[in-house]
Design a protein around this motif. Structure first.
Motif, PDB file in Angstrom:
ATOM      1  N   SER A 126       0.726  -1.142   0.024  1.00 45.85           N
ATOM      2  CA  SER A 126      -0.131   0.001  -0.118  1.00 45.85           C
ATOM      3  C   SER A 126       1.087   1.311  -0.014  1.00 45.85           C
ATOM      4  O   SER A 126       0.300   2.542  -0.256  1.00 45.85           O
ATOM      5  N   ALA A 127       1.937   1.286   0.311  1.00 44.85           N
ATOM      6  CA  ALA A 127       2.895   2.486   0.198  1.00 44.85           C
ATOM      7  C   ALA A 127       3.754   2.545  -0.926  1.00 44.85           C
ATOM      8  O   ALA A 127       4.700   3.509  -0.728  1.00 44.85           O
ATOM      9  N   ARG A 128       3.714   1.649  -1.696  1.00 43.77           N
ATOM     10  CA  ARG A 128       4.830   1.527  -3.068  1.00 43.77           C
ATOM     11  C   ARG A 128       4.255   2.563  -4.019  1.00 43.77           C
ATOM     12  O   ARG A 128       5.107   3.096  -4.607  1.00 43.77           O
ATOM     13  N   THR A 129       3.182   2.973  -4.084  1.00 46.45           N
ATOM     14  CA  THR A 129       2.622   3.927  -5.302  1.00 46.45           C
ATOM     15  C   THR A 129       1.807   5.008  -4.600  1.00 46.45           C
ATOM     16  O   THR A 129       1.322   4.889  -3.726  1.00 46.45           O
ATOM     17  N   ARG A 130       1.908   5.941  -5.393  1.00 47.14           N
ATOM     18  CA  ARG A 130       1.184   7.291  -5.167  1.00 47.14           C
ATOM     19  C   ARG A 130      -0.323   6.902  -5.770  1.00 47.14           C
ATOM     20  O   ARG A 130      -0.575   6.470  -6.598  1.00 47.14           O
ATOM     21  N   PRO A 131      -1.359   8.188  -5.426  1.00 51.23           N
ATOM     22  CA  PRO A 131      -2.761   7.887  -5.841  1.00 51.23           C
ATOM     23  C   PRO A 131      -2.607   7.961  -7.422  1.00 51.23           C
ATOM     24  O   PRO A 131      -3.602   7.310  -8.249  1.00 51.23           O
TER      25      PRO A 131
ATOM     26  N   GLN B  19       9.181   5.637   1.336  1.00 51.33           N
ATOM     27  CA  GLN B  19       7.762   5.084   1.650  1.00 51.33           C
ATOM     28  C   GLN B  19       7.438   5.689   3.044  1.00 51.33           C
ATOM     29  O   GLN B  19       8.277   5.550   3.911  1.00 51.33           O
ATOM     30  N   ASP B  20       6.044   5.638   3.269  1.00 48.44           N
ATOM     31  CA  ASP B  20       5.450   5.900   4.548  1.00 48.44           C
ATOM     32  C   ASP B  20       5.595   4.577   5.280  1.00 48.44           C
ATOM     33  O   ASP B  20       4.533   3.871   4.971  1.00 48.44           O
ATOM     34  N   ARG B  21       6.587   4.335   6.288  1.00 48.50           N
ATOM     35  CA  ARG B  21       6.441   3.132   6.718  1.00 48.50           C
ATOM     36  C   ARG B  21       5.363   2.762   7.699  1.00 48.50           C
ATOM     37  O   ARG B  21       5.234   1.850   8.129  1.00 48.50           O
ATOM     38  N   SER B  22       4.893   3.903   8.229  1.00 46.05           N
ATOM     39  CA  SER B  22       3.412   3.394   9.057  1.00 46.05           C
ATOM     40  C   SER B  22       2.400   2.963   8.236  1.00 46.05           C
ATOM     41  O   SER B  22       1.408   2.360   8.904  1.00 46.05           O
TER      42      SER B  22
END
Length: 385
Positions: free
Chosen positions: A216-221, A231-234
């Protein structure tokens, strides 16, 4: 109607039919017809014995197809009489089905298609949509694959390493159409891990889970790629990370190190870094050393050079990269990163442009083009318009 249950039962039902004497192609075709009927009739009431129901219907579908041929009617009635009612065979032939679908006679693409059809229970249409090809093209690919293994004995022992590579190919396709191939690959690898009790298969499962945790953190919208370091690791799935690490530790404890276990160990070290600045690059380099020893792969040497650049500085990374063949995929991207890290913006920008030209996907090409543009905007003597 439980679609997941149908997929899980598919290989078992094919196994029952082959044990009764059908060749693989006939068994697989009959089961597909039974699955279609199940989707139409299980909408309200689920049979008490779903596997037995599918076996009975698939057998009848096979008989109906053969009895329609007048010249063979009498022989088919004598030879293929329907078995009497009773418990369905309990032997689990799923592992043999994995081996058959990943047979060395098949190309990687054919092995993937046949695995998704026979072991995963996907329809030809679903597989075609996942791989963005016409349904007729995928149908031909599957038909050729079934013909190629027509004379292979179902009981033949297969090669687990080939099965693992086929499943990893499926996993790397990710998500397209209405089928999540990454999740499907994880489901099938879970089955294989139970059936084989093999530490490398466990390593593959751990690797898939650790990669899936970051999905879910691999790509932007807008679909553009986000590099691992940004990446946002949260947003990483800590439940999948924990499961992957547990599976990996159990596999490593058997002390029979293999390629997928090492890849998973590297992924686990990245997952353990919160924040990114805490990444243990020295240990990652040591794992890459193990991977080079196991595989001798030029791609692994390339990735090791990038890790050396993070652990020991850009100059050391470039020195390690100098021994890697320039024709290796993503060489230009790795060189661009290391030259940028070394402060050589002009060379880095040129290499990013080259890497974008060679990129294998639009998302990767877009990302590398943006890297080149970013560096170009900040080079001395360049002003923004």
């Amino acid at each position: 109607m439980d679609e997941m249950l149908l997929r899980e039962l598919t290989p078992a039902v094919i196994g029952v039919l082959t044990r009764r004497g059908l060749d693989f192609a006939s068994a697989e075709d009959a089961v597909q017809e039974a699955l279609i009927q199940a989707t139409r009739t299980w909408t309200d009431d689920m049979p008490s014995d779903p596997k037995g129901w599918l076996v009975t219907v698939a057998w009848r579908k096979f008989l109906d197809g053969h009895r329609s041929e007048e010249a063979r009617r009498e022989r088919e009635f004598r030879t293929w009489a329907e078995p009497p009612p009773g418990p369905t065979e309990n032997a689990d032939d799923t592992l043999q089905l994995f081996f058959l679908c990943a047979h060395p006679l098949l190309s990687p693409s054919s092995a993937v298609a046949l695995t998704l059809r026979a072991v995963a229970g996907l329809t030809t249409k679903q597989i075609a949509e996942a791989y963005l090809v016409p349904e007729s093209t995928m149908a031909q690919r599957i038909s050729r694959a079934k013909r190629a293994v027509r004379d292979v004995r179902f009981e033949e022992h297969g090669d687990l390493s080939t099965v693992r590579r086929v499943l990893y190919l499926v996993f790397n396709e990710g998500y397209t159409g209405d089928v999540d191939l990454a999740s499907e690959a994880i489901r099938l690898t879970r089955q294989l891990a139970v059936l084989s009790a093999d530490e490398e298969t466990a390593g593959l499962l751990a690797l898939m889970l650790l990669h899936q945790a970051r999905r879910s953190a691999r790509t932007r919208p807008d679909g553009s790629l986000i590099p691992l370091a940004e990446q946002d690791r949260s947003r990483w799935d800590t439940t999948l990370v924990a499961e992957g690490v547990d599976i990996l530790q159990a596999a490593l404890a058997r002390d029979r190190l293999g390629e997928f276990q090492v890849h998973a160990a590297i992924a686990a070290l990245h997952a353990d870094a919160q924040p990114v600045e805490e990444t243990d690059w020295v240990q990652i380099v040591s794992w890459y050393d193990e991977l080079v020893r196991i595989t001798g792969s030029a791609v692994v040497q390339l990735n090791r050079a990038v890790a050396v650049g993070e652990a020991d500085g850009a100059a050391a990374g470039l020195a390690a990269l100098a021994s890697v063949d320039r024709s290796v995929p993503r060489y230009a991207a790795a060189a661009a990163h290391l030259h940028e890290k070394a402060g050589d913006s002009q060379t880095a920008a040129e290499l990013y442009v080259e890497a974008a030209r060679l990129a294998s996907s639009l998302a990767e090409r877009h990302h590398l083009t943006l890297c080149a543009a970013r560096i170009g905007q900040h080079r001395p003597g360049i002003t923004e318009s």
